[in-house]
Design an enzyme around this catalytic site. Structure first.
Site, mmCIF file in Angstrom:
data_model
loop_
_atom_site.group_PDB
_atom_site.id
_atom_site.type_symbol
_atom_site.label_atom_id
_atom_site.label_comp_id
_atom_site.label_asym_id
_atom_site.label_seq_id
_atom_site.Cartn_x
_atom_site.Cartn_y
_atom_site.Cartn_z
ATOM 1 C CB CYS A 65 0.688 -1.218 9.077
ATOM 2 S SG CYS A 65 -0.851 -0.459 8.976
ATOM 3 C CB CYS A 68 -2.228 -3.630 9.001
ATOM 4 S SG CYS A 68 -2.057 -2.266 7.582
#
Length: 140
Positions: A65, A68
Site C-alpha cells: 500500500c 501506508c
C-alpha cells in the site's frame, strides 16, 4: 498503570506520572520509554489491548500500500511524542487477515484508537505527523 513492554511484550505495572525520566521492563530490563510501534498478530492482539491501561492506537496497513508506506515514518515519529501515554501498534493486514476481518477493515491505512480494550475512534486514510499527534492527544 499497566503498560506493555515494546521489546518482550511483558505487562508492567508503572506508577502514573506526568512525565518519566526512566522506566524499565521488569522482565527484559529494556526501556519502557522506547516508542517504536509494536507489531501485533493474532497471538498477541487481544492480550496487548486488554493489558494496556494507556490508549492503544492500531495502524492497519499492508506492505504493498503506497499511502501506508508514506504514513509509516509519520506514525513512528508521532509515537516518539507519547512514551507511556499512548501505545502505538501496527497490524499487517496481509499477514493478519483475521484481525482485519474482525474489525471490518475495508481500506488501508485505517487507524483505530482503543481505550480499555474498546474501540473509541476510527479514521481511514494516510495522515501527516501533525494530524497523527493531534489524534493521539485527543485520547490521552
Amino acid at each position: 498503570m499497566r503498560v506493555i513492554c515494546p521489546h518482550c511484550k511483558n505487562v508492567n505495572n508503572v506508577p502514573q506520572k506526568e512525565s518519566y525520566k526512566k522506566a524499565n521492563c521488569g522482565k527484559c530490563k529494556n526501556s519502557l520509554l522506547e516508542t517504536k510501534p509494536i507489531e501485533l498478530t493474532d497471538s498477541n492482539f487481544d492480550e496487548v489491548l486488554v493489558n494496556s491501561d494507556i490508549p492503544v492506537i492500531v495502524d492497519f496497513w499492508a506492505p504493498w500500500c503506497g499511502p501506508c508506506k508514506m504514513m509509516g515514518p509519520n506514525f513512528e515519529q508521532s509515537a516518539k511524542k507519547f512514551p507511556l501515554k499512548m501505545l502505538f501498534t501496527k497490524v499487517n493486514t496481509e499477514n493478519e487477515q483475521n484481525i482485519g476481518a474482525r474489525f471490518g477493515i475495508r481500506s488501508i491505512p485505517t487507524l483505530i484508537v482503543f481505550k480499555n480494550g474498546k474501540e473509541v475512534h476510527r479514521v481511514s486514510g494516510a495522515l501527516d505527523e501533525a494530524s497523527l499527534s493531534n489524534l493521539a492527544s485527543q485520547f490521552i
